[in-house]
Write a protein that holds these residues in place. Structure first.
Motif, PDB file in Angstrom:
ATOM      1  N   GLU A  30      11.504  67.789   6.920  1.00 11.03           N
ATOM      2  CA  GLU A  30      11.531  67.442   8.351  1.00 11.03           C
ATOM      3  C   GLU A  30      12.428  66.241   8.647  1.00 11.03           C
ATOM      4  O   GLU A  30      12.025  65.279   9.307  1.00 11.03           O
ATOM      5  CB  GLU A  30      10.111  67.197   8.875  1.00 11.03           C
ATOM      6  N   VAL A  31      13.654  66.276   8.098  1.00 11.87           N
ATOM      7  CA  VAL A  31      14.629  65.216   8.366  1.00 11.87           C
ATOM      8  C   VAL A  31      15.905  65.828   8.942  1.00 11.87           C
ATOM      9  O   VAL A  31      16.148  67.026   8.806  1.00 11.87           O
ATOM     10  CB  VAL A  31      14.992  64.411   7.093  1.00 11.87           C
ATOM     11  N   ASP A  32      16.712  64.974   9.588  1.00 13.30           N
ATOM     12  CA  ASP A  32      17.923  65.444  10.269  1.00 13.30           C
ATOM     13  C   ASP A  32      19.117  65.629   9.339  1.00 13.30           C
ATOM     14  O   ASP A  32      20.055  66.357   9.666  1.00 13.30           O
ATOM     15  CB  ASP A  32      18.359  64.419  11.339  1.00 13.30           C
ATOM     16  N   GLY A  33      19.138  64.877   8.224  1.00 10.63           N
ATOM     17  CA  GLY A  33      20.327  64.935   7.379  1.00 10.63           C
ATOM     18  C   GLY A  33      20.064  64.490   5.955  1.00 10.63           C
ATOM     19  O   GLY A  33      18.976  63.991   5.631  1.00 10.63           O
ATOM     20  N   TYR A  34      21.077  64.700   5.120  1.00  9.74           N
ATOM     21  CA  TYR A  34      21.016  64.313   3.709  1.00  9.74           C
ATOM     22  C   TYR A  34      22.182  63.369   3.477  1.00  9.74           C
ATOM     23  O   TYR A  34      23.331  63.704   3.764  1.00  9.74           O
ATOM     24  CB  TYR A  34      21.155  65.554   2.835  1.00  9.74           C
ATOM     25  N   LEU A  35      21.896  62.155   2.986  1.00  9.80           N
ATOM     26  CA  LEU A  35      22.947  61.145   2.850  1.00  9.80           C
ATOM     27  C   LEU A  35      23.145  60.770   1.382  1.00  9.80           C
ATOM     28  O   LEU A  35      22.170  60.499   0.662  1.00  9.80           O
ATOM     29  CB  LEU A  35      22.570  59.891   3.655  1.00  9.80           C
ATOM     30  N   ILE A  36      24.410  60.744   0.942  1.00  4.30           N
ATOM     31  CA  ILE A  36      24.768  60.249  -0.394  1.00  4.30           C
ATOM     32  C   ILE A  36      25.630  59.009  -0.207  1.00  4.30           C
ATOM     33  O   ILE A  36      26.505  58.983   0.656  1.00  4.30           O
ATOM     34  CB  ILE A  36      25.538  61.308  -1.219  1.00  4.30           C
TER      35      ILE A  36
END
Lengths: 396, 396
Positions: free
Chosen positions: B18-24
């Motif tokens: 339930e999150v908006d994005g995936y960040l690296i």
């Protein structure tokens, strides 16, 4: 590894943060961990610094080597903290977290500071296990690492010796090349390319126990972009920038050197720029001593270049020609580390190892950069580079 | 980079979390970031995956190259988010965090999942800026990366071709060496050492555009420790294990191969062990196909070795002789990646690239390991390795 680091500044930071220990969870590609632990391994391991010493947590496979090689005070195997049993019951992620938590508890640690790069997966996991985790945001280990011990300076000097041999190989190829009708350099009947020179540099470095990820051999317009590695045929009457930054495979310490050459005549403007760069290089070097700031050294290089009529990022922050990078950087277990010799560079200290590398760039003329590696002393510097500076390539 | 990855499993994980994005937030030494962004840079940059695409945040220096090379849908410069101003006002750490937060906000993201290795400094900083940060603990990108596209298989095959050339160089040195009175191998009048063979391997790989951090050329007792790189003179009548795992400098894809040789007669027991290892290798290979588990493939290798009377970690978890590692591992942008061909190995899928490398070790006899690299197919495998298997070294 014989760094024998002075971690008193780290212990001071732990006191200020009111935590029991400092934990690193990484592999030896993290230079801070390699430095603090005196150990190098391809797989992740953990280093815990407490008031009473430096403590390693390693896999069974690494245990023997860690015991004999690492500079740590104690070495523990994961199996001492029931790693396999925890992984079998809770899976790899949770089992690893529990093992690290047990290792911390065993050393009387229930609050830790961690580096900015510490894995969030481990940090959040340890928090769930009840440990207090605070990020140490000043990079105190990087600051400690900036000041080299005598042993470290010796390792960097050794890498720079290998670098000199590699530069000599490259210079000789260019010096002894023939020039064909259209101005292309030719060696042993084949077009002399950036790739060919790079390969000879790499082979020379291999023979000296060093490796490198990349090298710059950039001719003409390529050389006008400081980040372009260069490719294709090398030409007479053009500037050729060669920047080599090898790493010793055993010790992990880097060297760094740049020279600029031209076969034939690159033109009056190129020769003038070479002399200005050389003057800026000498002026910056003469400014180096303990107590002077990196910013002041950078300013001196800018003064010379601006006075000769070229732009710098100081005179025009948006310029893409002229002197478009900083004057230097620290070199050690990382190729770019503290201190900075740039507008934001703080006070230099005896034992800092820095590059001095002004340059002037313009696609219409090409690029020029001259770079030595020096160690800062109380009253000046010791140059770790022994390599002639001259635009015309010379064969030994 | 032309991976063109299928990120639907990642988007599924984001939905579940339930999150908006995936960040690296890493540099290209992080293979997940290199894979997802289709970009490689030595300095840290950020990759954000949202429902509507893959978005990069890079420094001004990298902007041009990122725009032309990266596989991302959008590329932003830090300056678009007032990076310099923020750093000038709040310092490098806080300024960077604010810049990343503004980049996320710009893409409509206020909750993110991050990999386990995501920097705690960034995670905690973004949390203070009001973003919700959750660790994705299953390693979903590693799972996606395990299944190779056709393009990726071609890159791995190309690296393995270079590897074959390097192995041939090493085999020829051993095959054509003279044997002096005390059994030491001698080549061109000089003692043939592990170091010399390693150097020739490295030079061959350089000529093929590949590099490597280390190689194993381990003779006699050295070879009985699977992690020993080997050193010193090579001898006749002894087993010599050669394990080469190069990486293509441009594409970043690895190859991996092991062969074991002996000049002269290593003895009946060594020859028997070689044949058993070869049988285990063949049996494991014949088991490989989509739907079979890595654990089953490993079990078949153990069956052959145990039946021949040698220990494995399955028959005796504490043994330090016999078959003391797993049968294989995934190979791609990392030398060790998913899937695992070991007791914990899950189901193999078409497109998985795995090594098959059983071995038998004993300090009294030496070490033997035979390893090929294969791609799993629906009804078996395609071998990416074309290199003869035989104990006696042969010159081309």
């Amino acid at each position: 590894m014989n760094v024998d680091p002075d971690l008193s500044a780290l212990r001071g930071a732990l006191e200020a943060l009111e935590v029991d220990g400092y934990l690193i969870d990484d592999d030896a590609s993290d230079s801070d961990q390699r430095y603090v632990s005196g150990f190098s391994a391809p797989d992740p391991y953990q280093t815990l610094v407490t008031d009473d010493g430096v403590h390693l947590l390693v896999s069974g496979l690494e245990y023997g080597r860690a015991n004999s090689e690492a500079g740590a005070d104690t070495v523990s195997r994961r199996s001492e903290y029931e790693y396999q049993e925890r992984v079998a019951e809770h899976g790899s992620y949770e089992g690893t977290i529990q093992t690290i938590a047990a290792f911390c508890e065993d050393h009387g640690v229930d609050s830790i500071a961690v580096p900015r790069t510490f894995p969030t997966g481990t940090a959040d996991g340890l928090r769930e296990q009840g440990l207090a985790v605070t990020v140490e945001t000043d990079g105190v280990v990087e600051v400690i690492r900036a000041t080299k011990t005598e042993w470290e300076v010796d390792q960097i000097r050794a890498t720079q010796r290998a670098n000199q041999a590699a530069m000599a190989t490259a210079e000789e190829l260019i010096a002894t090349a023939d020039v064909d009708e259209d101005g292309t350099l030719v060696h042993d009947g084949e077009t002399l390319t950036s790739e060919r020179v790079t390969e000879e540099i790499e082979i020379t470095l291999l023979n000296h126990g060093c490796g490198l990820d990349e090298t710059i051999v950039a001719c003409g317009e390529d050389g006008a972009d400081p980040h372009d590695r260069g490719s294709g045929p090398l030409s007479a009457d053009e500037l050729i920038v060669i920047d080599i930054f090898p790493r010793d495979k055993d010790t992990g310490y880097f060297g760094d050197m740049t020279r600029t050459f031209a076969r034939g005549d690159p033109g009056e403007e190129a020769r003038r720029r070479y002399d200005v760069t050389h003057d800026a290089f000498e002026a910056a070097l003469e400014t180096v001593e303990a107590g002077v700031t990196g910013s002041e050294v950078h300013g001196v290089a800018c003064d010379v270049i601006e006075k000769a009529g070229y732009e710098t990022l100081r005179s025009d922050p948006s310029t893409d020609t002229g002197f478009i990078h900083s004057t230097g950087h620290g070199v050690g277990l990382d190729i770019h580390e503290q201190p900075s010799v740039s507008p934001v560079g703080g006070e230099l200290e005896a034992g800092h190892v820095i590059s001095i590398e002004p340059g002037i760039y313009d696609p219409a003329v090409g690029g020029i950069r001259i770079e030595d590696l020096v160690v800062v002393t109380e009253d000046g510097y010791e140059n770790l580079t022994e390599y002639r500076i001259g635009l015309e390539p010379v064969a030994e």
